[in-house]
Design a protein around this motif. Structure first.
Motif, short mmCIF file in Angstrom:
data_model
loop_
_atom_site.label_atom_id
_atom_site.label_comp_id
_atom_site.label_asym_id
_atom_site.label_seq_id
_atom_site.Cartn_x
_atom_site.Cartn_y
_atom_site.Cartn_z
N GLN A 3 38.51 24.81 5.89
CA GLN A 3 38.39 24.07 4.83
C GLN A 3 39.16 22.80 4.93
OE1 GLN A 3 39.98 26.17 1.45
NE2 GLN A 3 38.75 25.15 0.01
N LEU A 4 38.80 21.77 4.43
CA LEU A 4 39.52 20.43 4.16
C LEU A 4 39.80 20.28 2.84
CD1 LEU A 4 37.76 18.12 6.87
CD2 LEU A 4 39.45 19.66 7.17
N VAL A 5 40.91 19.84 2.45
CA VAL A 5 41.19 19.65 0.85
C VAL A 5 42.04 18.14 0.90
CG1 VAL A 5 42.45 20.46 -0.98
CG2 VAL A 5 41.64 22.14 0.72
N GLY A 26 42.27 27.22 8.08
CA GLY A 26 41.50 28.20 8.56
C GLY A 26 41.69 28.51 10.04
N ASN A 27 40.62 28.98 10.53
CA ASN A 27 40.82 29.39 12.07
C ASN A 27 40.24 28.25 12.89
OD1 ASN A 27 41.93 32.04 11.64
ND2 ASN A 27 39.65 32.87 11.30
N MET A 28 41.11 27.70 13.68
CA MET A 28 40.63 26.57 14.36
C MET A 28 41.75 26.46 15.83
SD MET A 28 41.99 23.36 11.87
CE MET A 28 41.43 24.34 10.45
N LEU A 29 40.99 25.85 16.87
CA LEU A 29 41.67 25.80 18.03
C LEU A 29 42.30 24.43 18.14
CD1 LEU A 29 39.60 27.46 20.75
CD2 LEU A 29 41.78 28.15 20.08
N ILE A 30 41.86 23.36 17.71
CA ILE A 30 41.95 22.06 17.85
C ILE A 30 41.39 21.18 16.67
CG2 ILE A 30 40.28 21.45 19.59
CD1 ILE A 30 42.40 19.61 20.91
N VAL A 92 35.11 7.77 -4.64
CA VAL A 92 35.13 9.19 -4.06
C VAL A 92 35.58 9.20 -2.70
CG1 VAL A 92 34.84 11.53 -3.99
CG2 VAL A 92 33.98 10.25 -5.91
N TYR A 93 36.73 9.53 -2.02
CA TYR A 93 37.17 9.40 -0.97
C TYR A 93 36.85 10.81 -0.18
CZ TYR A 93 39.02 4.83 -1.24
OH TYR A 93 38.81 3.26 -1.68
N TYR A 94 36.39 10.93 0.95
CA TYR A 94 36.29 12.21 1.46
C TYR A 94 36.87 12.18 2.86
CZ TYR A 94 32.52 12.67 -1.83
OH TYR A 94 31.49 12.74 -2.85
N CYS A 95 37.39 13.39 3.22
CA CYS A 95 38.08 13.43 4.56
C CYS A 95 37.13 14.17 5.43
CB CYS A 95 39.43 14.43 4.45
SG CYS A 95 39.94 14.99 6.11
N LYS A 96 37.06 13.68 6.96
CA LYS A 96 36.12 14.43 7.87
C LYS A 96 36.97 14.58 9.06
CE LYS A 96 33.26 12.18 10.61
NZ LYS A 96 31.94 11.66 11.11
N ALA A 97 36.61 15.74 9.46
CA ALA A 97 37.32 16.08 10.73
C ALA A 97 36.44 17.02 11.69
CB ALA A 97 38.67 17.00 10.42
N ASN A 98 36.67 16.58 12.91
CA ASN A 98 35.90 17.08 13.78
C ASN A 98 36.93 18.39 14.61
OD1 ASN A 98 35.35 17.28 17.32
ND2 ASN A 98 33.43 17.15 16.01
N LEU A 107 32.73 21.10 15.40
CA LEU A 107 31.87 20.69 14.62
C LEU A 107 32.58 19.61 13.54
CD1 LEU A 107 30.13 24.38 13.57
CD2 LEU A 107 29.11 22.25 14.95
N ASP A 108 31.75 19.01 12.75
CA ASP A 108 32.19 18.08 11.77
C ASP A 108 32.42 18.89 10.40
OD1 ASP A 108 30.68 15.05 12.82
OD2 ASP A 108 32.39 15.99 13.56
N TYR A 109 33.66 18.82 9.80
CA TYR A 109 34.02 19.41 8.62
C TYR A 109 34.14 18.19 7.47
CZ TYR A 109 33.73 23.71 10.97
OH TYR A 109 33.48 24.94 11.65
#
Length: 120
Positions: A3-5, A26-30, A92-98, A107-109
């Motif tokens: 989750q990205l908040v 959440g669960n993530m390696l990198i 509206v500003y959105y955050c994205k993370a791979n 994956l992109d979130y």
């Protein structure tokens, strides 16, 4: 599970400053590349800034010189410092993370977004 908040949005006057934050959980390696995007009513979502895992940055021409993207890997957080805000920054500003999880490929979130309104 990932989750990205986003946080830090709000109403500011033209010429003001705002600092947006986006925290991953959440669960993530990198966490690889991260970025900020924005979408104004009636417009397409557009890139604002990106930052690579190595710290390399890119900015949209519209915010270049006024904005700074940064990240704190220990906090799993990406920031967007915006100065000299203009009404046209309203969106509206959105955050994205791979993100690479334990389960498979990266994956992109996307976060749910935070509203930034620049108005007097």
């Amino acid at each position: 599970q990932v989750q990205l908040v986003e946080s830090g949005g709000g109403l500011v006057q033209p010429g003001g400053s705002l600092r947006l934050s986006c925290a991953a959980s959440g669960n993530m390696l990198i966490i690889n590349d991260m970025g900020w995007y924005r979408q104004a009513p009636g417009k397409q979502r557009e890139l604002v800034a990106t930052i690579t895992g190595g710290g390399g940055t890119n900015y949209a021409d519209s915010v270049k010189g006024r904005s700074t993207i940064s990240r704190d890997n220990a906090k799993k957080t990406v920031y967007l410092q915006m100065n000299s805000l203009k009404p046209e920054d309203t969106a509206v500003y959105y955050c994205k993370a791979n993100i690479k999880g334990y389960w498979g490929r990266a994956l992109d979130y996307w976060g749910q977004g935070t509203q930034v309104t620049v108005s007097s």
